[in-house]
Write a protein that holds these residues in place. Structure first.
Motif, PDB file in Angstrom:
ATOM      1  N   MET A  94      14.512  -5.563   8.291  1.00 16.81           N
ATOM      2  CA  MET A  94      14.009  -4.512   7.092  1.00 16.81           C
ATOM      3  C   MET A  94      12.774  -3.733   7.867  1.00 16.81           C
ATOM      4  SD  MET A  94      14.172  -6.817   3.644  1.00 16.81           S
ATOM      5  CE  MET A  94      13.466  -5.712   2.583  1.00 16.81           C
ATOM      6  N   SER A  99      18.155   2.175   5.564  1.00 13.32           N
ATOM      7  CA  SER A  99      18.492   2.796   4.194  1.00 13.32           C
ATOM      8  C   SER A  99      17.933   2.102   3.114  1.00 13.32           C
ATOM      9  CB  SER A  99      19.963   3.286   4.120  1.00 13.32           C
ATOM     10  OG  SER A  99      20.547   1.993   3.985  1.00 13.32           O
ATOM     11  N   THR A 100      17.776   2.899   2.289  1.00 16.32           N
ATOM     12  CA  THR A 100      17.559   2.206   0.567  1.00 16.32           C
ATOM     13  C   THR A 100      18.616   1.123   0.476  1.00 16.32           C
ATOM     14  OG1 THR A 100      16.145   3.968  -0.053  1.00 16.32           O
ATOM     15  CG2 THR A 100      16.782   2.453  -1.717  1.00 16.32           C
ATOM     16  N   LYS A 101      19.715   1.450   0.535  1.00 12.81           N
ATOM     17  CA  LYS A 101      20.903   0.698   0.229  1.00 12.81           C
ATOM     18  C   LYS A 101      20.983  -0.716   0.788  1.00 12.81           C
ATOM     19  CE  LYS A 101      26.073   0.607   0.133  1.00 12.81           C
ATOM     20  NZ  LYS A 101      27.366   1.401   0.736  1.00 12.81           N
ATOM     21  N   LYS A 102      20.461  -0.552   2.144  1.00 10.70           N
ATOM     22  CA  LYS A 102      20.395  -1.919   3.027  1.00 10.70           C
ATOM     23  C   LYS A 102      19.142  -2.598   2.534  1.00 10.70           C
ATOM     24  CE  LYS A 102      22.975  -0.729   7.286  1.00 10.70           C
ATOM     25  NZ  LYS A 102      23.110  -0.743   8.596  1.00 10.70           N
ATOM     26  N   HIS A 103      18.327  -2.016   2.231  1.00 10.27           N
ATOM     27  CA  HIS A 103      17.048  -2.716   1.774  1.00 10.27           C
ATOM     28  C   HIS A 103      17.421  -3.533   0.305  1.00 10.27           C
ATOM     29  CE1 HIS A 103      13.441  -1.984   3.855  1.00 10.27           C
ATOM     30  NE2 HIS A 103      13.815  -0.669   4.211  1.00 10.27           N
ATOM     31  N   ARG A 104      18.374  -2.909  -0.448  1.00  9.75           N
ATOM     32  CA  ARG A 104      18.886  -3.655  -1.712  1.00  9.75           C
ATOM     33  C   ARG A 104      19.457  -4.702  -1.220  1.00  9.75           C
ATOM     34  NH1 ARG A 104      20.367   2.178  -4.791  1.00  9.75           N
ATOM     35  NH2 ARG A 104      18.132   2.602  -5.403  1.00  9.75           N
ATOM     36  N   ILE A 105      20.515  -4.539  -0.371  1.00  4.64           N
ATOM     37  CA  ILE A 105      21.480  -5.592   0.137  1.00  4.64           C
ATOM     38  C   ILE A 105      20.570  -6.691   0.716  1.00  4.64           C
ATOM     39  CG2 ILE A 105      23.190  -6.281   1.613  1.00  4.64           C
ATOM     40  CD1 ILE A 105      24.279  -3.387   1.465  1.00  4.64           C
ATOM     41  N   VAL A 107      17.432  -7.635  -0.010  1.00  4.52           N
ATOM     42  CA  VAL A 107      16.544  -8.225  -1.388  1.00  4.52           C
ATOM     43  C   VAL A 107      17.683  -9.127  -1.932  1.00  4.52           C
ATOM     44  CG1 VAL A 107      15.849  -7.733  -3.426  1.00  4.52           C
ATOM     45  CG2 VAL A 107      14.771  -6.305  -1.408  1.00  4.52           C
ATOM     46  N   PHE A 108      18.662  -8.601  -2.136  1.00  2.00           N
ATOM     47  CA  PHE A 108      19.786  -9.368  -2.886  1.00  2.00           C
ATOM     48  C   PHE A 108      19.961 -10.550  -2.242  1.00  2.00           C
ATOM     49  CE2 PHE A 108      24.327 -10.520  -3.285  1.00  2.00           C
ATOM     50  CZ  PHE A 108      24.544 -10.809  -4.704  1.00  2.00           C
ATOM     51  N   TYR A 162      25.114 -11.353   8.182  1.00  2.00           N
ATOM     52  CA  TYR A 162      24.234 -10.505   7.942  1.00  2.00           C
ATOM     53  C   TYR A 162      23.592  -9.716   9.454  1.00  2.00           C
ATOM     54  CZ  TYR A 162      19.927  -7.941   6.259  1.00  2.00           C
ATOM     55  OH  TYR A 162      19.171  -7.057   5.829  1.00  2.00           O
TER      56      TYR A 162
END
Length: 444
Positions: A94, A99-105, A107-108, A162
């Motif tokens: 991180m 990207s923001t999308k990967k940050h969300r993934i 966090v998930f 991951y």
């Protein structure tokens, strides 16, 4: 003494030595350095309860409740160590270039790991655990250890997936220790699943933490090395009083271009975390060849003559030779390659009219294409001994006009599409320079 206790005790002592070494080492303000102590402490408690379990199992008839509690706590710490290793791998990936999308993934994935861990703790509270003791062999078995193996396998599998999906976002320096602790956790888990009496947790945890510690030391050394390189480049730029901040600004502009360019699928595989980091700090050396240019030419307050222009245009070749001969032991192979590309080719033009080789189109290395845009923008937007600075709007127009002739279309457009961020960076530097000038005036 039971051989399990001997192995786990040796691992515990080694972990404590690593922890003490880390405490007295130089730190960095990075997420890896911040969470490493917690990671190693979890490993320490894992081995402490493993040792305690080995001590109480031979006396389980006399202290059954204590033996069971210690055995369950040990398994909870062991799975916590596995989960935290997974979180460590995620946090290493991180960064600002993700990207923001990967940050969300990410966090998930962390939340999923936390849910799995608390689910395991609940299972541990209500599940049964059995123990075997015969001579020098002691170990646990039953429902709870089996569930621990299953959860461990799931988490390690998730870590591997991951890592593979985010391999371009993790530096080699971080990738090696992460893969090491994945294997160091996976192999012992397989061994103990089929041979529960062979306890290798102490060895595995020690290997994991030592590898992580060495990677942190290497990253710190690399940072110090990068600062030395940057300072060296700034000293060279400082020979020309008007370009002393040129290095810092061009590094900032290169970072902005890289950030935007990563959104282009064409460059996604090329612009790995390793590549972008290396290009960013290697860009400070692009004008290193100016060290060989006489002050009478470099600081001339007016247009260059034909002869003086020829002298100036030798700095890419001289810089290339300097890096080739003097930086052989500094940095990785990637650093040296990119530094050589930047130094030699940052004055090449997209249409082939540049120097020193007259390369065109994609014959020009990507690193030099990026450097060219950052270098020209800073040059035209700043004061020079031979001319005043151009306005910011005119500076952007020059980049626009150079698309397809001076600059790579992709690189120039990425820069122009980041105009708001470029302007913000430009004004921040201008503000800092005014503050420094005021401080110098006050001192005088």
């Amino acid at each position: 003494m039971n051989y399990n206790i001997e192995m786990q005790s040796a691992g515990l002592i080694f972990l404590l030595i690593i922890l003490i070494s880390f405490i007295f080492s130089k730190k960095r303000n990075s997420i890896e350095f911040k969470i490493f102590p917690l990671h190693i402490l979890i490993g320490v408690f894992t081995l402490i309860f493993d040792i305690a379990s080995c001590i109480t199992i031979p006396h389980m008839d006399k202290i059954p409740v204590l033996t069971t509690v210690i055995g369950k706590i040990y398994l909870c710490f062991l799975y916590l160590y596995i989960c935290f290793s997974f979180v460590y791998a995620i946090l290493c990936s991180m960064n600002s270039s993700v990207s923001t999308k990967k940050h969300r993934i990410a966090v998930f994935a962390i939340l999923a790991s936390a849910i799995l861990y608390f689910a395991f703790v609940l299972i541990a509270i209500f599940s049964k655990i059995h123990f075997f003791c015969s001579g020098r062999l002691v170990y646990s078995y039953g429902t709870l250890p089996s569930i621990c193996y299953i959860f461990t396998a799931a988490t390690i599998t998730g870590t591997i997936i991951y890592l593979l999906l985010n391999r371009n976002s993790i530096t080699i320096n971080a990738r090696i220790p992460i893969w090491t602790f994945v294997l160091a956790e996976l192999i012992p888990a397989i061994i103990q699943f089929f041979n529960p009496e062979i306890l290798v947790v102490g060895f595995a945890v020690s290997v994991c933490e030592y590898t992580l510690f060495r990677s942190l030391e290497n990253s710190r050394n690399e940072d110090e090395q990068n600062e030395i390189i940057k300072a060296f480049a700034e000293i060279i730029e400082g020979r020309d009083e008007n370009t002393g901040e040129h290095v810092k600004r061009t590094i900032a502009y290169v970072s902005i271009i890289l950030e935007k360019l990563r959104e282009n699928k064409k460059y996604k595989k090329i612009l790995t975390k390793e590549y972008t980091d290396t290009l960013t700090y290697a860009s400070s050396l692009h004008d290193v060849g100016k060290i060989s240019i006489p002050d009478s030419v470099l600081q001339k307050p007016g247009p260059f003559s034909k002869e003086e222009r020829a002298i100036i245009e030798t700095h890419p070749l001289k810089g290339y030779a300097l890096i080739r001969d003097s930086f052989d032991k500094i940095g990785s192979r990637l650093f040296k390659r990119i530094a050589l590309e930047l130094t030699l080719f940052h004055h090449e033009k997209w249409d082939g009219s540049g120097y020193p080789k007259g390369l065109k189109w994609d014959q020009i290395p990507l690193s030099a294409q990026i450097m060219s845009v950052a270098d020209v923008f800073d040059a035209v937007s700043q004061d020079r001994c031979y001319r005043p600075p151009m306005s910011l709007s005119r500076s952007f127009e020059i980049i626009q006009e150079g698309i397809g002739t001076h600059f790579s279309p992709d690189i120039a457009r990425a820069f122009l599409e980041s105009r708001e961020l470029v302007e913000q960076t430009y004004y921040n530097f201008a503000k800092n320079e005014k503050s420094e000038d005021k401080e110098d005036t006050d001192k005088d």
